[in-house]
Scaffold this motif. Structure first.
Motif, mmCIF file in Angstrom:
data_model
loop_
_atom_site.group_PDB
_atom_site.id
_atom_site.type_symbol
_atom_site.label_atom_id
_atom_site.label_comp_id
_atom_site.label_asym_id
_atom_site.label_seq_id
_atom_site.Cartn_x
_atom_site.Cartn_y
_atom_site.Cartn_z
ATOM 1 N N ASP A 90 4.397 -3.921 -10.532
ATOM 2 C CA ASP A 90 3.687 -3.229 -9.456
ATOM 3 C C ASP A 90 4.695 -2.685 -8.439
ATOM 4 O O ASP A 90 4.571 -1.548 -7.974
ATOM 5 C CB ASP A 90 2.684 -4.167 -8.779
ATOM 6 C CG ASP A 90 1.847 -3.455 -7.734
ATOM 7 O OD1 ASP A 90 1.254 -2.399 -8.052
ATOM 8 O OD2 ASP A 90 1.792 -3.944 -6.584
ATOM 9 N N TYR A 91 5.699 -3.491 -8.119
ATOM 10 C CA TYR A 91 6.758 -3.055 -7.193
ATOM 11 C C TYR A 91 7.541 -1.879 -7.786
ATOM 12 O O TYR A 91 7.778 -0.877 -7.110
ATOM 13 C CB TYR A 91 7.676 -4.236 -6.895
ATOM 14 C CG TYR A 91 8.850 -3.932 -6.000
ATOM 15 C CD1 TYR A 91 8.690 -3.311 -4.765
ATOM 16 C CD2 TYR A 91 10.137 -4.291 -6.374
ATOM 17 C CE1 TYR A 91 9.774 -3.052 -3.939
ATOM 18 C CE2 TYR A 91 11.223 -4.044 -5.551
ATOM 19 C CZ TYR A 91 11.038 -3.420 -4.339
ATOM 20 O OH TYR A 91 12.113 -3.168 -3.528
ATOM 21 N N VAL A 92 7.910 -1.987 -9.056
ATOM 22 C CA VAL A 92 8.659 -0.917 -9.723
ATOM 23 C C VAL A 92 7.847 0.380 -9.728
ATOM 24 O O VAL A 92 8.365 1.456 -9.420
ATOM 25 C CB VAL A 92 9.042 -1.324 -11.165
ATOM 26 C CG1 VAL A 92 9.575 -0.135 -11.952
ATOM 27 C CG2 VAL A 92 10.054 -2.451 -11.151
ATOM 28 N N GLU A 93 6.572 0.279 -10.049
ATOM 29 C CA GLU A 93 5.695 1.449 -10.137
ATOM 30 C C GLU A 93 5.557 2.160 -8.790
ATOM 31 O O GLU A 93 5.420 3.379 -8.729
ATOM 32 C CB GLU A 93 4.318 0.997 -10.635
ATOM 33 C CG GLU A 93 3.444 2.105 -11.135
ATOM 34 C CD GLU A 93 2.186 1.532 -11.770
ATOM 35 O OE1 GLU A 93 1.091 1.819 -11.247
ATOM 36 O OE2 GLU A 93 2.307 0.808 -12.781
ATOM 37 N N ASN A 94 5.594 1.399 -7.716
ATOM 38 C CA ASN A 94 5.389 1.963 -6.375
ATOM 39 C C ASN A 94 6.651 1.921 -5.522
ATOM 40 O O ASN A 94 6.580 2.002 -4.295
ATOM 41 C CB ASN A 94 4.259 1.192 -5.671
ATOM 42 C CG ASN A 94 2.964 1.309 -6.432
ATOM 43 O OD1 ASN A 94 2.398 2.383 -6.531
ATOM 44 N ND2 ASN A 94 2.511 0.206 -7.004
ATOM 45 N N TYR A 95 7.796 1.813 -6.163
ATOM 46 C CA TYR A 95 9.083 1.601 -5.505
ATOM 47 C C TYR A 95 9.391 2.633 -4.414
ATOM 48 O O TYR A 95 9.909 2.291 -3.370
ATOM 49 C CB TYR A 95 10.189 1.599 -6.570
ATOM 50 C CG TYR A 95 11.553 1.224 -6.070
ATOM 51 C CD1 TYR A 95 11.879 -0.105 -5.833
ATOM 52 C CD2 TYR A 95 12.535 2.191 -5.865
ATOM 53 C CE1 TYR A 95 13.139 -0.478 -5.403
ATOM 54 C CE2 TYR A 95 13.806 1.830 -5.429
ATOM 55 C CZ TYR A 95 14.090 0.500 -5.203
ATOM 56 O OH TYR A 95 15.346 0.149 -4.768
ATOM 57 N N GLU A 96 9.085 3.882 -4.649
ATOM 58 C CA GLU A 96 9.441 4.950 -3.710
ATOM 59 C C GLU A 96 8.326 5.270 -2.719
ATOM 60 O O GLU A 96 8.340 6.319 -2.089
ATOM 61 C CB GLU A 96 9.873 6.193 -4.484
ATOM 62 C CG GLU A 96 11.157 5.940 -5.268
ATOM 63 C CD GLU A 96 11.671 7.169 -5.991
ATOM 64 O OE1 GLU A 96 11.085 8.255 -5.837
ATOM 65 O OE2 GLU A 96 12.668 7.025 -6.710
ATOM 66 N N GLU A 97 7.382 4.356 -2.568
ATOM 67 C CA GLU A 97 6.274 4.542 -1.632
ATOM 68 C C GLU A 97 6.351 3.507 -0.515
ATOM 69 O O GLU A 97 7.073 2.524 -0.614
ATOM 70 C CB GLU A 97 4.936 4.387 -2.379
ATOM 71 C CG GLU A 97 4.734 5.425 -3.459
ATOM 72 C CD GLU A 97 3.453 5.193 -4.242
ATOM 73 O OE1 GLU A 97 2.562 4.486 -3.726
ATOM 74 O OE2 GLU A 97 3.353 5.698 -5.364
ATOM 75 N N ASP A 98 5.572 3.746 0.523
ATOM 76 C CA ASP A 98 5.445 2.749 1.593
ATOM 77 C C ASP A 98 4.517 1.648 1.093
ATOM 78 O O ASP A 98 3.329 1.865 0.897
ATOM 79 C CB ASP A 98 4.887 3.396 2.862
ATOM 80 C CG ASP A 98 4.773 2.416 4.014
ATOM 81 O OD1 ASP A 98 5.030 1.212 3.826
ATOM 82 O OD2 ASP A 98 4.409 2.860 5.123
ATOM 83 N N ASN A 99 5.079 0.474 0.878
ATOM 84 C CA ASN A 99 4.321 -0.665 0.367
ATOM 85 C C ASN A 99 4.057 -1.713 1.449
ATOM 86 O O ASN A 99 3.633 -2.820 1.141
ATOM 87 C CB ASN A 99 5.082 -1.312 -0.792
ATOM 88 C CG ASN A 99 5.140 -0.419 -2.003
ATOM 89 O OD1 ASN A 99 4.119 -0.131 -2.602
ATOM 90 N ND2 ASN A 99 6.334 0.028 -2.346
ATOM 91 N N SER A 100 4.313 -1.364 2.706
ATOM 92 C CA SER A 100 4.251 -2.347 3.790
ATOM 93 C C SER A 100 2.841 -2.875 4.069
ATOM 94 O O SER A 100 2.711 -3.921 4.702
ATOM 95 C CB SER A 100 4.862 -1.771 5.063
ATOM 96 O OG SER A 100 4.171 -0.605 5.464
ATOM 97 N N THR A 101 1.817 -2.208 3.590
ATOM 98 C CA THR A 101 0.455 -2.699 3.825
ATOM 99 C C THR A 101 -0.085 -3.514 2.643
ATOM 100 O O THR A 101 -1.196 -4.024 2.711
ATOM 101 C CB THR A 101 -0.504 -1.525 4.116
ATOM 102 O OG1 THR A 101 -0.498 -0.643 2.995
ATOM 103 C CG2 THR A 101 -0.082 -0.787 5.378
ATOM 104 N N LYS A 102 0.708 -3.607 1.591
ATOM 105 C CA LYS A 102 0.267 -4.393 0.430
ATOM 106 C C LYS A 102 0.322 -5.877 0.779
ATOM 107 O O LYS A 102 1.142 -6.317 1.586
ATOM 108 C CB LYS A 102 1.162 -4.110 -0.771
ATOM 109 C CG LYS A 102 0.937 -2.736 -1.340
ATOM 110 C CD LYS A 102 1.531 -2.628 -2.707
ATOM 111 C CE LYS A 102 1.132 -1.285 -3.274
ATOM 112 N NZ LYS A 102 1.277 -1.223 -4.692
ATOM 113 N N PRO A 103 -0.539 -6.667 0.150
ATOM 114 C CA PRO A 103 -0.524 -8.109 0.437
ATOM 115 C C PRO A 103 0.781 -8.766 -0.013
ATOM 116 O O PRO A 103 1.412 -8.324 -0.976
ATOM 117 C CB PRO A 103 -1.698 -8.655 -0.376
ATOM 118 C CG PRO A 103 -2.346 -7.517 -1.048
ATOM 119 C CD PRO A 103 -1.562 -6.281 -0.789
#
Length: 167
Positions: A90-103
């Motif tokens: 999941d981290y790899v798939e969304n690596y270049e995005e803002d993931n700061s709101t993910k749990p």
């Protein structure tokens, strides 16, 4: 292998330069991978600056910050955490995005941290950051000194002791 970031610090009482003090240490890979022979690394591991895989185990690189009391600084341990396959991809798939709101999700420390006992396998939570930030790690074992120091801070003298401890 460790990398260091240094900063000149002034005494809080008199304002004189204390000298250069390292305010973080970072590990280039999880200890278990680091300790493999070159052949074993090539056969069993995939290594990137922020992601690693060893056989069917997955690791991400992040930072555990400890506030430094009496300063505006934090000491950053740039360590690796073993995470689930699902969280890794999941981290790899969304690596270049803002993931700061993910749990936040669960991980285990994958490095020996000098000056602390029993850090390999220490439980933590992972908070992903923006596309330009490494994940932040939060220690969760209420009985471990790192958890206490992450909440309450450390002295500048302790930071200095980390600087002289190159192990």
């Amino acid at each position: 292998m460790l990398a260091f970031r240094e900063k000149i610090v002034k005494c809080g009482c008199c304002g004189k330069d204390i000298g250069e003090i390292v305010f973080d240490k970072s590990y280039k890979m999880p200890d278990e991978i680091w300790n493999l022979s070159k052949t074993e690394k090539e056969e069993r591991a995939q290594i990137d600056s922020d992601l690693c895989r060893l056989d069917d185990r997955y690791f991400i690189r992040g930072v555990a910050y400890l506030p430094v009391n009496g300063t505006d600084n934090s000491y950053g341990w740039g360590i690796w955490a073993e995470v689930s396959q699902e969280d890794f991809f999941d981290y790899v798939e969304n690596y270049e995005e803002d993931n700061s709101t993910k749990p936040k999700f669960f991980g285990l420390v994958a490095n020996v941290i000098p000056s602390y006992e029993n850090t390999i396998g220490l439980e933590l939570t992972v908070q992903l950051g923006s596309e330009t930030q490494r994940p932040e790690f939060y220690f969760t074992d209420p009985m471990h000194l790192l958890t206490k120091e992450q909440a309450e801070g450390i002295s500048i003298e302790k930071v200095h002791s980390f600087s002289s401890n190159k192990s």
